[in-house]
Design a protein around this motif. Structure first.
Motif, mmCIF file in Angstrom:
data_model
loop_
_atom_site.group_PDB
_atom_site.id
_atom_site.type_symbol
_atom_site.label_atom_id
_atom_site.label_comp_id
_atom_site.label_asym_id
_atom_site.label_seq_id
_atom_site.Cartn_x
_atom_site.Cartn_y
_atom_site.Cartn_z
ATOM 1 N N ARG A 96 -23.906 -11.907 -49.048
ATOM 2 C CA ARG A 96 -23.025 -12.785 -49.716
ATOM 3 C C ARG A 96 -22.947 -12.411 -51.050
ATOM 4 O O ARG A 96 -22.380 -13.074 -51.797
ATOM 5 N N TYR A 97 -23.239 -11.183 -51.376
ATOM 6 C CA TYR A 97 -22.868 -10.668 -52.792
ATOM 7 C C TYR A 97 -22.576 -9.123 -52.701
ATOM 8 O O TYR A 97 -23.264 -8.163 -52.033
ATOM 9 N N PRO A 140 -22.008 -17.959 -44.296
ATOM 10 C CA PRO A 140 -20.991 -17.261 -45.300
ATOM 11 C C PRO A 140 -21.211 -16.084 -45.857
ATOM 12 O O PRO A 140 -22.532 -15.928 -46.151
ATOM 13 N N ALA A 142 -19.809 -12.372 -48.340
ATOM 14 C CA ALA A 142 -18.619 -11.694 -49.020
ATOM 15 C C ALA A 142 -18.368 -10.573 -48.436
ATOM 16 O O ALA A 142 -17.214 -10.188 -48.600
ATOM 17 N N ALA A 181 -12.738 -12.313 -47.428
ATOM 18 C CA ALA A 181 -13.664 -13.379 -47.889
ATOM 19 C C ALA A 181 -12.909 -14.053 -49.268
ATOM 20 O O ALA A 181 -13.189 -15.169 -49.435
ATOM 21 N N GLN A 182 -12.048 -13.080 -49.816
ATOM 22 C CA GLN A 182 -11.611 -13.878 -51.200
ATOM 23 C C GLN A 182 -10.364 -14.862 -50.785
ATOM 24 O O GLN A 182 -9.802 -15.203 -51.742
ATOM 25 N N GLY A 185 -12.453 -17.537 -44.845
ATOM 26 C CA GLY A 185 -13.823 -17.611 -44.609
ATOM 27 C C GLY A 185 -14.181 -16.223 -43.803
ATOM 28 O O GLY A 185 -13.829 -15.951 -42.694
ATOM 29 N N VAL A 226 -20.301 -14.998 -52.454
ATOM 30 C CA VAL A 226 -20.035 -16.525 -52.040
ATOM 31 C C VAL A 226 -21.354 -17.333 -52.429
ATOM 32 O O VAL A 226 -22.515 -16.863 -51.950
#
Length: 305
Positions: A96-97, A140, A142, A181-182, A185, A226
């Protein structure tokens, strides 16, 4: 409902994969494959060319060295896509990062990385199911790992793989999932149990060079996350993890030095020990020294009993 896309270099793996999918997917599907043994084309190019031929509304990009153990996994994906119109892409490993520091998708920080894959290597199985308990079956993300990525064809059409920047076999997955992702979803799921028939990847000179090039090119959109995150904590974890992970790979001294300088690690005393290992461990063959020390300790412990 699914167009399965594979860039193949080992036909026996592909045949095994196709048999596994036929037994488990549970929904209509087609295969779009490319034998890359002769031309050795970049993955971004191969994937775009095959995706353009897809007849179904959903595409799955996957490695050929996989075996599926979940019955009806295609219906699981289809149900999620239908119930969550905002989801563009689903994988089984990711985070997620994504730091602006040179790295893969993995941060090494608990709570930031999600993976549900079993690696099989030399008869041994390594269950990479992290974390042990997931807050929910679809999390979710990234960025994703490219061994399995299921997406809407419309999402790929709007944001295909970048064939200008990514001409080889690295970062195609990170870039594709990051850009999606940007916009919409991206999810990671633990509902699909699959076995990866190899363990790890090659993070040597070519990968290091591509990492430096990629992160420079995408510096305007990184870092990205996210959910809530602590950037200082996450970046330190990323730096330490990748310095340690890469120390054993065959990376040229000049590239190692460039890696350290380009990311400002010399100005961070907390990283100096990790930097020293990264710069010297492989060139000075310190792994062999460590193995000798371990062996001597083992012998000494046995004699002491």
């Amino acid at each position: 409902m699914f167009s399965l896309i594979v860039c193949s270099v080992h036909p026996p793996y592909l045949l095994q994969l196709q048999a596994s999918v036929a037994e488990t997917i549970g929904v209509a599907h087609e295969w779009l494959t490319w034998d890359n043994r002769k031309e050795n084309r970049g993955l971004a190019t191969v994937y775009n060319d095959l995706a353009a031929q897809a007849q179904h509304p959903y595409i799955i990009f996957l490695h050929e060295d996989l075996i599926f153990n979940t019955q009806g996994w295609g219906q699981i994906l289809l149900t999620h896509f239908e119930q969550h119109p905002g989801t563009a892409l689903i994988g089984v490993a990711g985070g997620r990062y994504k730091s602006n520091l040179c790295s893969g998708w993995y941060t090494g920080l608990p709570g930031y990385d999600y993976i549900y894959v079993t690696h099989r290597d030399k008869g041994q199985e390594y269950h990479l199911h992290r974390p042990d308990v997931w807050p929910q079956a679809f999390m979710p993300a990234a960025v994703l790992d490219g061994l399995f990525m299921a997406c809407r064809k419309k999402a790929w059409e709007a944001s295909p793989f970048d064939t200008q920047l990514l001409k080889g076999f690295h970062f195609y997955d990170i870039d594709f999932s990051l850009r999606l992702a940007q916009q919409s979803g991206v999810m990671i799921t633990n509902t699909i149990n699959l076995i990866h028939l190899t363990k790890g990847g090659d993070y040597s000179e070519v990968w290091a060079q591509e990492a430096l090039k990629y992160h420079h090119a995408r510096k305007n959109i990184l870092p990205f996350a996210v959910g809530e995150y602590n950037r200082a904590k996450a970046d330190k974890a990323v730096a330490l993890y990748w310095l340690d992970w890469l120390k054993n790979f065959s990376i040229k001294p000049a590239t190692r030095w460039r890696w350290v300088r380009a990311q400002g690690f010399l100005q961070q005393p907390g990283l100096w020990y990790a930097v020293a290992k990264f710069l010297l461990y492989k060139p000075l063959r310190l792994k062999a020294v460590h193995e000798q020390i371990k062996n001597r300790r083992t012998v000494w412990n046995r004699k002491s009993r």
